[in-house]
Design a protein around this motif. Structure first.
Motif, PDB file in Angstrom:
ATOM      1  N   SER A  88      48.219  30.105  41.439  1.00 55.59           N
ATOM      2  CA  SER A  88      48.478  31.548  41.342  1.00 55.59           C
ATOM      3  C   SER A  88      47.213  32.390  41.367  1.00 55.59           C
ATOM      4  CB  SER A  88      49.263  31.848  40.054  1.00 55.59           C
ATOM      5  OG  SER A  88      48.556  31.388  38.914  1.00 55.59           O
ATOM      6  N   TRP A  89      46.046  31.762  41.394  1.00 56.10           N
ATOM      7  CA  TRP A  89      44.773  32.501  41.328  1.00 56.10           C
ATOM      8  C   TRP A  89      44.600  33.369  42.575  1.00 56.10           C
ATOM      9  CZ3 TRP A  89      41.801  32.702  37.099  1.00 56.10           C
ATOM     10  CH2 TRP A  89      40.549  33.319  37.206  1.00 56.10           C
ATOM     11  N   PRO A  90      44.321  34.675  42.430  1.00 57.86           N
ATOM     12  CA  PRO A  90      44.124  35.546  43.602  1.00 57.86           C
ATOM     13  C   PRO A  90      42.892  35.126  44.392  1.00 57.86           C
ATOM     14  CG  PRO A  90      44.475  36.812  41.589  1.00 57.86           C
ATOM     15  CD  PRO A  90      44.229  35.401  41.163  1.00 57.86           C
ATOM     16  N   LEU A 142      52.205  35.761  41.739  1.00 59.28           N
ATOM     17  CA  LEU A 142      52.447  36.230  40.373  1.00 59.28           C
ATOM     18  C   LEU A 142      53.579  37.262  40.348  1.00 59.28           C
ATOM     19  CD1 LEU A 142      48.767  36.644  39.107  1.00 59.28           C
ATOM     20  CD2 LEU A 142      50.389  34.856  38.471  1.00 59.28           C
ATOM     21  N   ASN A 157      47.786  40.049  47.446  1.00 63.32           N
ATOM     22  CA  ASN A 157      46.847  39.227  46.686  1.00 63.32           C
ATOM     23  C   ASN A 157      47.490  38.612  45.451  1.00 63.32           C
ATOM     24  OD1 ASN A 157      44.242  38.183  46.403  1.00 63.32           O
ATOM     25  ND2 ASN A 157      43.649  39.808  44.987  1.00 63.32           N
ATOM     26  N   TYR A 158      48.410  39.360  44.850  1.00 67.52           N
ATOM     27  CA  TYR A 158      49.091  38.871  43.652  1.00 67.52           C
ATOM     28  C   TYR A 158      50.563  38.552  43.941  1.00 67.52           C
ATOM     29  CZ  TYR A 158      44.961  40.478  41.152  1.00 67.52           C
ATOM     30  OH  TYR A 158      43.676  40.651  40.703  1.00 67.52           O
ATOM     31  N   TRP A 167      47.104  44.712  46.928  1.00 65.99           N
ATOM     32  CA  TRP A 167      47.353  44.059  45.647  1.00 65.99           C
ATOM     33  C   TRP A 167      48.649  43.261  45.667  1.00 65.99           C
ATOM     34  CZ3 TRP A 167      51.727  44.781  42.832  1.00 65.99           C
ATOM     35  CH2 TRP A 167      52.538  45.865  43.173  1.00 65.99           C
TER      36      TRP A 167
END
Length: 501
Positions: free
Chosen positions: A440-442, A456, A452-453, A449
């Motif tokens: 899950s790390w961007p 999550l 990138n996320y 955003w």
């Protein structure tokens, strides 16, 4: 049926009754057929071939070591699952395990997250099959073609699953044999006749770096291993269709890791060494190294034969995924945990499979496939969420097992880790949390955003919907099945059948 077989069936029925359930499933799935279900779900060919180009471009040849590292971590998780399923061999896998280890609310969330992830995974695998099946049939791969192929594959899997446990077992065995032989024959041929790289290339990073370090690139490439090493839990999803499940299912789960992981590593090794020019892959000039390798090695006719083997792997993988998802939904419905339980918990009187649950687990992935047609980079988005959702559900079981141990649980099935249980349980939890963080790390700070996320965000949406449903409708309070009793059961209770072959 002779007296010894009747006694075995009675033992399994008595064991299930002691756990609070009765079942009309047909217990006809042998050890090897149960293993084949897990193997074709894990599917080394699908797992390796789908993400090979993406992960090789991200991390270079050393990405192969992620298969070993992730395999070791997932074996720790598998061992905990083996202890749990040995004591609680109930259809549905992670949901009933969570119910007995922790409680009803925890079980609801595990079942919800895992069921959504399975449906997304079915869609992802069906979409991934599109280019191979289109090429085999002589069509040009395209978003439209891939969508139609994915829908057809989902329909085919649903029809096969509706035919009953015996056909499911036979197709899973056929898929296992084809996939294993295919991986060995194709990989062996590439290693003997098409090896363009030395073995030392497996340690060559080609100066790949992110912020001056290779490790971020390797962690990105490790998605290859993380997307591969699940499927062993599917062996437990059909616990009520397998004779002597307390003994056979833990063994089948471990075999899935050993044999499936070994086949995947062998396939990945052969592919890496067969890449004609790795620099072109890393630079983006060769965007599809799989096709490059296969076209060079086998030519147009040979490539079609290889594609046929790959197609069998995709079909059997979708079949096994859908079987697992339907048993989970059936188990959910049997405990009145979901809307429409009265219909979803019914077994066909003829085939003795959950017809409505199977159809539902065909319609939802089909809807996801159609929605994916309108999304850019649909497969990458779908695969990423599918993997992290399953990892979340896995760690809720691993954490639940640790919680139960703290409450006094002593595993009482035919498979236990003994004094190693605590150590393995803690290590499995640490590994799982690190894996979820890595997934899950961007990694794209310049992207919007929501992109990138994205993982999550989608995870939060799925969990949020589950929590809202749980709070508003309180499905966990409707059923009367046992819950939160793992630490209350002792070895002298009839919760596991006597040992037998």
């Amino acid at each position: 049926m002779n007296s010894s077989e009747l006694t075995a069936v009675d033992r399994d029925a008595a064991q299930l009754k002691a756990l609070g359930y009765t079942s009309n499933f047909e217990r006809s799935m042998s050890l090897w057929e149960n293993f084949a279900l897990g193997f074709t779900y894990l599917s080394p060919v699908v797992g390796v071939y789908t993400l090979f180009g993406l992960c090789l471009a991200a991390g270079g040849p050393p990405m192969i070591w992620s298969y070993l590292l992730v395999g070791f971590g997932q074996m720790l998780v598998c061992l905990i699952f083996c202890e749990v399923v040995s004591q609680f061999p109930i259809s549905g896998g992670v949901y009933p395990w969570a119910r007995r280890l922790v409680g009803k609310r925890w079980a609801w969330m595990v079942g919800w997250i895992y069921s959504v992830s399975l449906c997304v995974t079915i869609a992802a695998v069906a979409l991934g099959a599109g280019p191979y099946i289109a090429a085999m049939l002589g069509f040009e791969p395209s978003p439209v073609t891939n969508t139609f192929v994915a829908l057809a594959l989902t329909v085919l899997a649903t029809l096969l699953n509706l035919s009953g446990t015996k056909l499911l077992a036979k197709v899973a065995m056929f898929g296992f044999i084809c996939e294993l032989l295919g991986a060995i024959v194709i990989g062996g041929y590439l290693l003997i006749f098409e090896r363009h790289q030395p073995f030392s290339v497996l340690f060559n990073t080609f100066d790949i770096s992110i912020d001056g370090s290779y490790w971020p690139a390797f962690l990105t490439a490790s998605l290859a291993g993380m997307f591969l090493y699940y499927g062993f839990e599917a062996c437990g999803d059909v616990a009520e269709e397998t004779p002597n499940p307390s003994k056979r299912i833990p063994k089948a789960m471990r075999m899935t890791i050993y044999i499936g992981g070994g086949a995947a590593i062998f396939a990945a090794l052969a592919l890496i060494l067969a890449v004609p020019d790795i620099a072109k892959v890393l630079s983006g000039e060769d965007k599809d190294p799989m096709s490059t390798i296969m076209a060079n090695a086998f030519g147009p006719t040979g490539w079609k034969i290889v594609t046929a083997v790959i197609t069998v792997s995709f079909v059997s993988c979708v079949l096994s995924l859908q079987a697992a998802a339907s048993r989970l939904l059936y188990s959910f419905a049997r405990d009145e945990m979901v809307m429409g339980s009265s219909v979803l918990k019914r077994l066909s009187p003829n085939t003795r499979v959950p017809t409505a649950a199977l159809i539902t687990c065909g319609l939802i992935p089909a809807a996801i496939v159609c929605a994916g047609f309108y999304l850019e980079n649909a497969i990458a988005i779908i695969v990423s969420f599918a993997a992290i959702g399953i990892y979340l559900a896995f760690q809720m079981i691993v954490g639940g097992a640790l919680f139960a141990r703290l409450r006094g649980w002593r595993p009482a099935g035919q498979f236990t880790l003994g004094g190693w249980g605590w150590i393995v349980n803690i290590l499995a939890l640490v590994y799982g949390l690190l894996a979820i963080t890595n997934m899950s790390w961007p990694r794209t700070p310049d992207a919007p955003w929501y992109s990138n996320y994205g993982i999550l965000l989608t995870s939060a949406v799925v969990i949020g919907i589950g929590l809202v449903y749980m709070v508003l409708f309180k499905p966990y309070d409707k059923g009367t099945a046992p819950f939160a009793d793992a630490w209350k059961l002792h070895n002298d209770q009839n919760v596991s059948a006597p040992s037998r072959a």
